[in-house]
Design a protein around this motif. Structure first.
Motif, PDB file in Angstrom:
ATOM      1  N   PRO A  68       0.817  -1.220   0.000  1.00  0.00           N
ATOM      2  CA  PRO A  68       0.000   0.000   0.000  1.00  0.00           C
ATOM      3  C   PRO A  68       0.853   1.274   0.000  1.00  0.00           C
ATOM      4  O   PRO A  68       0.454   2.278  -0.605  1.00  0.00           O
ATOM      5  N   ARG A  69       2.027   1.257   0.639  1.00  0.00           N
ATOM      6  CA  ARG A  69       2.881   2.449   0.675  1.00  0.00           C
ATOM      7  C   ARG A  69       3.446   2.749  -0.714  1.00  0.00           C
ATOM      8  O   ARG A  69       3.551   3.919  -1.111  1.00  0.00           O
ATOM      9  N   HIS A  70       3.808   1.705  -1.462  1.00  0.00           N
ATOM     10  CA  HIS A  70       4.293   1.918  -2.826  1.00  0.00           C
ATOM     11  C   HIS A  70       3.167   2.457  -3.720  1.00  0.00           C
ATOM     12  O   HIS A  70       3.394   3.329  -4.566  1.00  0.00           O
ATOM     13  N   ARG A  71       1.965   1.922  -3.534  1.00  0.00           N
ATOM     14  CA  ARG A  71       0.822   2.430  -4.315  1.00  0.00           C
ATOM     15  C   ARG A  71       0.579   3.901  -3.995  1.00  0.00           C
ATOM     16  O   ARG A  71       0.326   4.710  -4.886  1.00  0.00           O
ATOM     17  N   ARG A  72       0.650   4.243  -2.718  1.00  0.00           N
ATOM     18  CA  ARG A  72       0.421   5.622  -2.339  1.00  0.00           C
ATOM     19  C   ARG A  72       1.510   6.526  -2.909  1.00  0.00           C
ATOM     20  O   ARG A  72       1.226   7.652  -3.346  1.00  0.00           O
ATOM     21  N   LEU A  73       2.762   6.059  -2.938  1.00  0.00           N
ATOM     22  CA  LEU A  73       3.855   6.839  -3.548  1.00  0.00           C
ATOM     23  C   LEU A  73       3.558   7.115  -5.026  1.00  0.00           C
ATOM     24  O   LEU A  73       3.766   8.237  -5.505  1.00  0.00           O
ATOM     25  N   ALA A  74       3.073   6.109  -5.744  1.00  0.00           N
ATOM     26  CA  ALA A  74       2.720   6.296  -7.163  1.00  0.00           C
ATOM     27  C   ALA A  74       1.617   7.335  -7.311  1.00  0.00           C
ATOM     28  O   ALA A  74       1.648   8.180  -8.214  1.00  0.00           O
ATOM     29  N   GLU A  75       0.620   7.290  -6.410  1.00  0.00           N
ATOM     30  CA  GLU A  75      -0.483   8.259  -6.446  1.00  0.00           C
ATOM     31  C   GLU A  75       0.020   9.673  -6.155  1.00  0.00           C
ATOM     32  O   GLU A  75      -0.378  10.636  -6.834  1.00  0.00           O
ATOM     33  N   ILE A  76       0.888   9.798  -5.171  1.00  0.00           N
ATOM     34  CA  ILE A  76       1.470  11.100  -4.825  1.00  0.00           C
ATOM     35  C   ILE A  76       2.252  11.661  -6.014  1.00  0.00           C
ATOM     36  O   ILE A  76       2.153  12.851  -6.340  1.00  0.00           O
ATOM     37  N   THR A  77       2.998  10.788  -6.668  1.00  0.00           N
ATOM     38  CA  THR A  77       3.796  11.192  -7.842  1.00  0.00           C
ATOM     39  C   THR A  77       2.899  11.773  -8.931  1.00  0.00           C
ATOM     40  O   THR A  77       3.196  12.831  -9.501  1.00  0.00           O
ATOM     41  N   GLU A  78       1.787  11.102  -9.214  1.00  0.00           N
ATOM     42  CA  GLU A  78       0.880  11.592 -10.259  1.00  0.00           C
ATOM     43  C   GLU A  78       0.162  12.859  -9.818  1.00  0.00           C
ATOM     44  O   GLU A  78      -0.093  13.752 -10.634  1.00  0.00           O
ATOM     45  N   MET A  79      -0.159  12.975  -8.526  1.00  0.00           N
ATOM     46  CA  MET A  79      -0.782  14.207  -8.004  1.00  0.00           C
ATOM     47  C   MET A  79       0.135  15.408  -8.213  1.00  0.00           C
ATOM     48  O   MET A  79      -0.307  16.470  -8.664  1.00  0.00           O
ATOM     49  N   ILE A  80       1.408  15.240  -7.842  1.00  0.00           N
ATOM     50  CA  ILE A  80       2.378  16.341  -7.976  1.00  0.00           C
ATOM     51  C   ILE A  80       2.523  16.723  -9.443  1.00  0.00           C
ATOM     52  O   ILE A  80       2.520  17.911  -9.799  1.00  0.00           O
ATOM     53  N   HIS A  81       2.651  15.721 -10.309  1.00  0.00           N
ATOM     54  CA  HIS A  81       2.786  15.984 -11.745  1.00  0.00           C
ATOM     55  C   HIS A  81       1.574  16.745 -12.283  1.00  0.00           C
ATOM     56  O   HIS A  81       1.715  17.751 -12.979  1.00  0.00           O
ATOM     57  N   THR A  82       0.383  16.281 -11.922  1.00  0.00           N
ATOM     58  CA  THR A  82      -0.845  16.906 -12.425  1.00  0.00           C
ATOM     59  C   THR A  82      -0.993  18.332 -11.902  1.00  0.00           C
ATOM     60  O   THR A  82      -1.385  19.235 -12.650  1.00  0.00           O
ATOM     61  N   ALA A  83      -0.665  18.538 -10.626  1.00  0.00           N
ATOM     62  CA  ALA A  83      -0.726  19.892 -10.055  1.00  0.00           C
ATOM     63  C   ALA A  83       0.174  20.839 -10.832  1.00  0.00           C
ATOM     64  O   ALA A  83      -0.210  21.976 -11.135  1.00  0.00           O
ATOM     65  N   SER A  84       1.375  20.367 -11.176  1.00  0.00           N
ATOM     66  CA  SER A  84       2.318  21.227 -11.909  1.00  0.00           C
ATOM     67  C   SER A  84       1.795  21.550 -13.302  1.00  0.00           C
ATOM     68  O   SER A  84       1.964  22.672 -13.789  1.00  0.00           O
ATOM     69  N   LEU A  85       1.123  20.593 -13.950  1.00  0.00           N
ATOM     70  CA  LEU A  85       0.558  20.841 -15.287  1.00  0.00           C
ATOM     71  C   LEU A  85      -0.559  21.874 -15.228  1.00  0.00           C
ATOM     72  O   LEU A  85      -0.647  22.755 -16.091  1.00  0.00           O
ATOM     73  N   VAL A  86      -1.416  21.763 -14.208  1.00  0.00           N
ATOM     74  CA  VAL A  86      -2.534  22.707 -14.060  1.00  0.00           C
ATOM     75  C   VAL A  86      -1.985  24.131 -13.904  1.00  0.00           C
ATOM     76  O   VAL A  86      -2.454  25.067 -14.563  1.00  0.00           O
ATOM     77  N   HIS A  87      -0.983  24.295 -13.043  1.00  0.00           N
ATOM     78  CA  HIS A  87      -0.398  25.621 -12.831  1.00  0.00           C
ATOM     79  C   HIS A  87       0.357  26.107 -14.069  1.00  0.00           C
ATOM     80  O   HIS A  87       0.262  27.287 -14.437  1.00  0.00           O
ATOM     81  N   ASP A  88       1.109  25.199 -14.720  1.00  0.00           N
ATOM     82  CA  ASP A  88       1.842  25.581 -15.939  1.00  0.00           C
ATOM     83  C   ASP A  88       0.893  26.114 -17.004  1.00  0.00           C
ATOM     84  O   ASP A  88       1.185  27.097 -17.687  1.00  0.00           O
ATOM     85  N   ASP A  89      -0.249  25.442 -17.160  1.00  0.00           N
ATOM     86  CA  ASP A  89      -1.205  25.854 -18.191  1.00  0.00           C
ATOM     87  C   ASP A  89      -1.779  27.236 -17.905  1.00  0.00           C
ATOM     88  O   ASP A  89      -2.058  28.004 -18.830  1.00  0.00           O
ATOM     89  N   VAL A  90      -1.964  27.561 -16.620  1.00  0.00           N
ATOM     90  CA  VAL A  90      -2.436  28.895 -16.257  1.00  0.00           C
ATOM     91  C   VAL A  90      -1.360  29.931 -16.600  1.00  0.00           C
ATOM     92  O   VAL A  90      -1.640  30.958 -17.226  1.00  0.00           O
ATOM     93  N   VAL A  91      -0.124  29.646 -16.181  1.00  0.00           N
ATOM     94  CA  VAL A  91       0.994  30.575 -16.430  1.00  0.00           C
ATOM     95  C   VAL A  91       1.206  30.781 -17.924  1.00  0.00           C
ATOM     96  O   VAL A  91       1.401  31.902 -18.396  1.00  0.00           O
ATOM     97  N   ASP A  92       1.154  29.675 -18.685  1.00  0.00           N
ATOM     98  CA  ASP A  92       1.420  29.742 -20.129  1.00  0.00           C
ATOM     99  C   ASP A  92       0.193  30.150 -20.940  1.00  0.00           C
ATOM    100  O   ASP A  92       0.285  30.293 -22.161  1.00  0.00           O
ATOM    101  N   GLU A  93      -0.953  30.266 -20.269  1.00  0.00           N
ATOM    102  CA  GLU A  93      -2.227  30.583 -20.926  1.00  0.00           C
ATOM    103  C   GLU A  93      -2.548  29.573 -22.031  1.00  0.00           C
ATOM    104  O   GLU A  93      -3.056  29.917 -23.093  1.00  0.00           O
ATOM    105  N   SER A  94      -2.229  28.296 -21.773  1.00  0.00           N
ATOM    106  CA  SER A  94      -2.466  27.231 -22.755  1.00  0.00           C
ATOM    107  C   SER A  94      -3.941  26.849 -22.767  1.00  0.00           C
ATOM    108  O   SER A  94      -4.535  26.631 -21.710  1.00  0.00           O
ATOM    109  N   GLU A  95      -4.496  26.771 -23.943  1.00  0.00           N
ATOM    110  CA  GLU A  95      -5.910  26.401 -24.078  1.00  0.00           C
ATOM    111  C   GLU A  95      -6.091  24.892 -24.189  1.00  0.00           C
ATOM    112  O   GLU A  95      -7.162  24.369 -23.898  1.00  0.00           O
ATOM    113  N   LEU A  96      -5.046  24.187 -24.658  1.00  0.00           N
ATOM    114  CA  LEU A  96      -5.147  22.743 -24.860  1.00  0.00           C
ATOM    115  C   LEU A  96      -4.051  22.016 -24.104  1.00  0.00           C
ATOM    116  O   LEU A  96      -2.925  22.498 -23.997  1.00  0.00           O
TER     117      LEU A  96
END
Length: 323
Positions: A68-96
């Motif tokens: 379960p700890r390894h699964r949670r690490l994988a989930e945390i990894t994807e959360m961090i990645h997705t959070a960075s994409l959401v913020h990057d798209d705002v900064v870059d004003e990306s529509e797609l």
């Protein structure tokens, strides 16, 4: 070309479970967040980062099962990645993003920023609950690196004096740091020795750099349909990547176009033509191949098996995206 679905087949069921868990973890608190989570984690991303964590975890497990700890690490990894994409798209004003409207273009900037903040906060909470200080330090450093990379990119817009080393440093912060540190964290949770954990870090670092360099080449060679965004968008926003930096060594006029920020109507098209007429793209391909090949060398201490082979094949897949 190998698809990520077949490439990650040893952990395909794990990735499906991860996607469902993420929707529940993020979306349980509020209807808007649930809608955003459905949208974010339902998108057809490659899931490369959590897949690497899961493949390493299975390869290191004596019975081949993931804790379960390894699964949670994988989930945390994807959360961090997705959070960075959401913020990057705002900064870059990306529509797609991946060919679909970004979170901010669908829900508005306010919700996008808050959704990104919530994902970072949520990932930090679950990270703390792993009760492993070394892993907490590794993934906390990633969050700092992501911000540092975005700041560097913002400060270096249209800076034609930028060197390849500075470009690679920024690429590490924005892309490779998460893959490197989460790979090392998987080793630490499996209680491997320090040398093997460092090898996993180096594997993730080199795969991450190769992946980013390939992405930057595709910005010039890929179609809008494949990229999910307009071709040449990095260059037009002043983000100078490996093909451009190498081309600047051969094409002096390219510097003029960049320094005036493509002010004239045909400037961007002319700049792209100069880059394609140079050795910039072939040299960037060589750089990507160097990092991908170096990544594989760091897997020598990993037990053999289908998960090991999938991690080796990933290096070939990253490069195959160019052809």
């Amino acid at each position: 070309m190998t698809s990520t679905t077949s490439l990650f087949s040893p952990v395909e069921a794990d990735l499906r479970l991860l996607t469902e868990n993420l929707k529940q973890l993020v979306g349980a608190r509020h209807p808007i967040l649930f809608a955003a989570a459905e949208y974010l984690f339902g998108a057809k991303g490659k899931r490369m980062r959590p897949a690497i964590v899961l493949l390493l975890s299975r390869a290191l497990s004596p019975d081949g099962e993931i804790t379960p700890r390894h699964r949670r690490l994988a989930e945390i990894t994807e959360m961090i990645h997705t959070a960075s994409l959401v913020h990057d798209d705002v900064v870059d004003e990306s529509e797609l993003r991946r060919g679909v409207p970004t979170v901010h273009s669908r829900f508005g900037n306010r919700v996008a920023v808050l959704a990104g903040d919530f994902l970072f906060a949520q990932s930090s909470w679950y990270l703390a609950n792993l009760d492993n200080l070394e892993v907490v330090k590794l993934l906390s450093e990633v969050i700092m690196n992501l911000a540092e990379g975005e700041i560097q990119q913002g400060l270096n817009r249209f800076d034609s004096s930028l060197g390849i080393e500075a470009y690679l440093e920024k690429s590490y912060y924005k892309t490779a740091s998460l893959i490197a540190n989460s790979s090392k964290a998987a080793g630490i949770l499996s209680e491997v020795d320090a040398e093997l954990a460092e090898n996993f870090y180096q594997y993730g670092r080199q795969i991450g750099l190769a992946f980013q360099i390939v992405d930057d080449i595709l910005d010039f060679t890929g179609s809008t349909d494949v990229l999910g965004k307009n071709a040449g968008s990095d260059l037009s926003s002043g983000n100078l990547t490996a093909p451009t930096l190498y081309a600047l060594e051969e094409k002096p006029y390219l510097e003029v176009l960049i320094e005036r920020e493509f002010a004239e109507e045909e400037d961007l098209a002319e700049a792209i033509a100069l880059i394609k007429d140079s050795n910039g793209i072939p040299r960037a391909r060589e750089l990507a191949a160097f990092h991908a090949q170096d990544a594989v060398k760091h897997l020598e201490g990993l037990p053999p098996g289908e998960c090991h082979q999938a991690l080796v094949n990933l290096a070939d897949y990253v490069l195959s995206r160019l052809y």
